[in-house]
Every structure is written in structure tokens, then in C-alpha cells.
Motif scaffolding. Structure first.
Motif, PDB file in Angstrom:
ATOM      1  N   GLY A   1    -100.201  70.931 -23.106  1.00 42.58           N
ATOM      2  CA  GLY A   1    -101.191  70.988 -22.036  1.00 42.58           C
ATOM      3  C   GLY A   1    -102.569  70.595 -22.526  1.00 42.58           C
ATOM      4  O   GLY A   1    -103.301  69.852 -21.849  1.00 42.58           O
ATOM      5  N   TYR A   2    -102.934  71.083 -23.705  1.00 42.30           N
ATOM      6  CA  TYR A   2    -104.235  70.739 -24.266  1.00 42.30           C
ATOM      7  C   TYR A   2    -104.309  69.247 -24.598  1.00 42.30           C
ATOM      8  O   TYR A   2    -105.324  68.587 -24.321  1.00 42.30           O
ATOM      9  CB  TYR A   2    -104.504  71.574 -25.513  1.00 42.30           C
ATOM     10  N   THR A   3    -103.242  68.721 -25.193  1.00 46.84           N
ATOM     11  CA  THR A   3    -103.215  67.295 -25.519  1.00 46.84           C
ATOM     12  C   THR A   3    -103.314  66.451 -24.263  1.00 46.84           C
ATOM     13  O   THR A   3    -104.028  65.441 -24.230  1.00 46.84           O
ATOM     14  CB  THR A   3    -101.931  66.945 -26.283  1.00 46.84           C
ATOM     15  N   LEU A   4    -102.599  66.849 -23.215  1.00 42.68           N
ATOM     16  CA  LEU A   4    -102.632  66.110 -21.954  1.00 42.68           C
ATOM     17  C   LEU A   4    -104.038  66.081 -21.378  1.00 42.68           C
ATOM     18  O   LEU A   4    -104.513  65.029 -20.918  1.00 42.68           O
ATOM     19  CB  LEU A   4    -101.657  66.737 -20.958  1.00 42.68           C
TER      20      LEU A   4
ATOM     21  N   PHE B   1    -109.966  61.352 -22.071  1.00 39.43           N
ATOM     22  CA  PHE B   1    -110.238  60.117 -22.799  1.00 39.43           C
ATOM     23  C   PHE B   1    -110.107  58.897 -21.888  1.00 39.43           C
ATOM     24  O   PHE B   1    -111.001  58.046 -21.831  1.00 39.43           O
ATOM     25  CB  PHE B   1    -109.273  60.022 -23.985  1.00 39.43           C
ATOM     26  N   TYR B   2    -109.014  58.811 -21.144  1.00 45.16           N
ATOM     27  CA  TYR B   2    -108.782  57.645 -20.297  1.00 45.16           C
ATOM     28  C   TYR B   2    -109.750  57.583 -19.126  1.00 45.16           C
ATOM     29  O   TYR B   2    -110.275  56.516 -18.780  1.00 45.16           O
ATOM     30  CB  TYR B   2    -107.339  57.634 -19.782  1.00 45.16           C
TER      31      TYR B   2
ATOM     32  N   LEU C   1    -111.540  61.279 -29.257  1.00 47.30           N
ATOM     33  CA  LEU C   1    -110.209  61.828 -29.016  1.00 47.30           C
ATOM     34  C   LEU C   1    -109.637  62.413 -30.294  1.00 47.30           C
ATOM     35  O   LEU C   1    -109.029  63.504 -30.266  1.00 47.30           O
ATOM     36  CB  LEU C   1    -109.283  60.738 -28.470  1.00 47.30           C
ATOM     37  N   TRP C   2    -109.812  61.742 -31.415  1.00 49.32           N
ATOM     38  CA  TRP C   2    -109.330  62.255 -32.697  1.00 49.32           C
ATOM     39  C   TRP C   2    -109.985  63.593 -33.016  1.00 49.32           C
ATOM     40  O   TRP C   2    -109.325  64.528 -33.480  1.00 49.32           O
ATOM     41  CB  TRP C   2    -109.627  61.229 -33.785  1.00 49.32           C
TER      42      TRP C   2
ATOM     43  N   GLN D   1    -114.234  51.120 -27.132  1.00 47.28           N
ATOM     44  CA  GLN D   1    -112.932  51.107 -27.786  1.00 47.28           C
ATOM     45  C   GLN D   1    -112.910  52.026 -29.010  1.00 47.28           C
ATOM     46  O   GLN D   1    -112.057  52.905 -29.115  1.00 47.28           O
ATOM     47  CB  GLN D   1    -112.561  49.670 -28.202  1.00 47.28           C
ATOM     48  N   ILE D   2    -113.859  51.835 -29.907  1.00 51.22           N
ATOM     49  CA  ILE D   2    -113.850  52.621 -31.147  1.00 51.22           C
ATOM     50  C   ILE D   2    -114.372  54.036 -30.923  1.00 51.22           C
ATOM     51  O   ILE D   2    -113.724  55.018 -31.315  1.00 51.22           O
ATOM     52  CB  ILE D   2    -114.682  51.905 -32.228  1.00 51.22           C
TER      53      ILE D   2
END
Length: 222
Positions: free
Chosen positions: A102-105, A111-112, A216-217, A209-210
């Protein structure tokens, strides 16, 4: 022997990955709906090779492809999240709290959405707003192919006996290659989806992009 003092009784609890199958089947149904209804029974070849001026319903196709990308990427990455941040884990809705998936989603979705919104504003700010529609039309084809590769990776990751710790390095190399390939794909595509001037190209690659990937990382692994 069971009576030996050095004997350790290991109990292996089978991992339940039914949720992965449900998500992947849902993604496939989304693509079936897209190809049969939105793309009007287009074949895979026709969909990938269609030209911008001959295509229709580009926005719904882009949204569906983005949803599938978000889901499949979240399924794959969620197993490597070290821990859900405390401030996120403390948030509860109807007594439920977010797990790693859920957290990753949420992080990938953020991000998107953020990158898409900033991309739209970028093209509008440089007076090249019409090219934005050509941009997401072209990127849809790229992410459509990538999402199928992610589906294959998800199946292999959850249902084949692989060393997941060792696979992380291969995933990292794979996504690094994909990122570099995507940059060249955007730069040299015949639709010329990036701005004409070189400094706008450089600005887009660095800021849209970068930088979002680094964010996100940080959200996922720190």
C-alpha cells in the motif's frame, strides 16, 4: 534427532501470493478492455505502430497504461521496502493501516501524478502545449511494452524459486538500462516529442526524469 539439544525445529509458513495474481489479472483485463473498446479491436501491431494523427482516444489509453504501470511496479518493488515510515504506519482508515504494498503504491502513484502534472505545466510554460498530447501518446507505447515486462518479472519474482536478494541487483541494472533507453527514445523519436531547443531538452531530462526518480528512491528506501 528431535531429542537432540542442538535440534532446531523450523516451521516454514507458506507465502500467500494470491493478491499478486488478482492484481496482475486485473491489469490484463484493463488492457483487454483498452484494446477491444477504447482502441476499437486494434491488434497489438496496429496499436504500437499507429501514427498520432490516425489515433483516437489517446488520453484514456494513456491513463490505463499508467495505471497498469503503477500497479505492476508497486507489486515488484514492495518486497524490497525496508519498512513503512512510522508517520505513514500511524495513519489508519477504519482500523486498517498501510502495508508495504500500500505504501509503495501510494509513493509510485504520487510519483506518476506529480511528474505528469509538472510535465504538462512545463510544456505549457515554454509555449509548446500542443506537443504535450504527442508526448503522452508516444510514451504510452513505451510504457505499454514495459508494463508487460513488469508483469513477467512479477510472476517470476513471486512464483519461481529465485534468490530475491540477489535479484535486486539485476532489477536495479534492468531499470537503469530502461531509464537510459527511455531518454534516448524521447530524444530521437521521429515524433520529436521533446522541445526543439537543446536547453529545454536538458531541463526536461534533469527536472522531470532524473529528479522525480531520486525523490521516489528516497521515499521508498530511506
Amino acid at each position: 534427532m528431535p531429542g537432540s539439544p542442538n535440534f532446531v525445529n523450523h516451521v516454514r509458513i507458506p507465502e500467500n501470493n494470491d493478491w499478486v495474481i488478482f492484481i496482475l489479472v486485473g491489469c490484463i483485463f484493463l488492457y483487454v478492455f483498452m484494446m477491444n473498446i477504447i482502441e476499437r479491436d486494434a491488434s497489438l501491431r496496429d496499436f504500437l505502430l499507429q501514427k498520432y494523427f490516425d489515433a483516437s482516444n489517446n488520453l484514456p489509453s494513456w491513463i490505463i497504461t499508467s495505471c497498469v504501470m503503477t500497479l505492476t511496479l508497486s507489486v515488484l518493488l514492495s518486497q524490497y521496502i525496508p519498512v513503512v515510515p512510522k508517520f505513514v504506519a500511524d495513519l489508519q482508515l477504519f482500523g486498517y493501516q498501510l502495508n508495504k504494498f500500500g505504501y509503495t503504491l501510494l509513493a509510485v502513484l504520487f510519483f506518476y501524478i506529480t511528474r505528469s502534472a509538472l510535465g504538462f505545466l512545463f510544456y505549457q510554460s515554454i509555449g509548446d502545449g500542443k506537443k504535450w498530447t504527442i508526448f503522452y501518446f508516444t510514451s504510452t507505447k513505451f510504457y505499454f511494452i514495459l508494463s508487460f515486462l513488469l508483469i513477467i518479472l512479477c510472476v517470476a519474482h513471486y512464483y519461481f524459486p529465485i534468490d530475491r536478494n540477489k535479484m535486486f541487483l539485476y532489477y536495479f541494472l534492468f531499470f537503469s538500462f530502461v531509464f537510459i533507453f527511455k531518454v534516448f527514445f524521447y530524444l530521437f523519436h521521429k515524433n520529436k516529442i521533446l522541445p526543439e531547443k537543446w536547453y529545454y531538452k536538458f531541463l526536461y531530462i534533469c527536472t522531470l526524469q532524473i529528479a522525480p526518480l531520486l525523490l521516489l528512491w528516497k521515499l521508498l528506501f530511506f
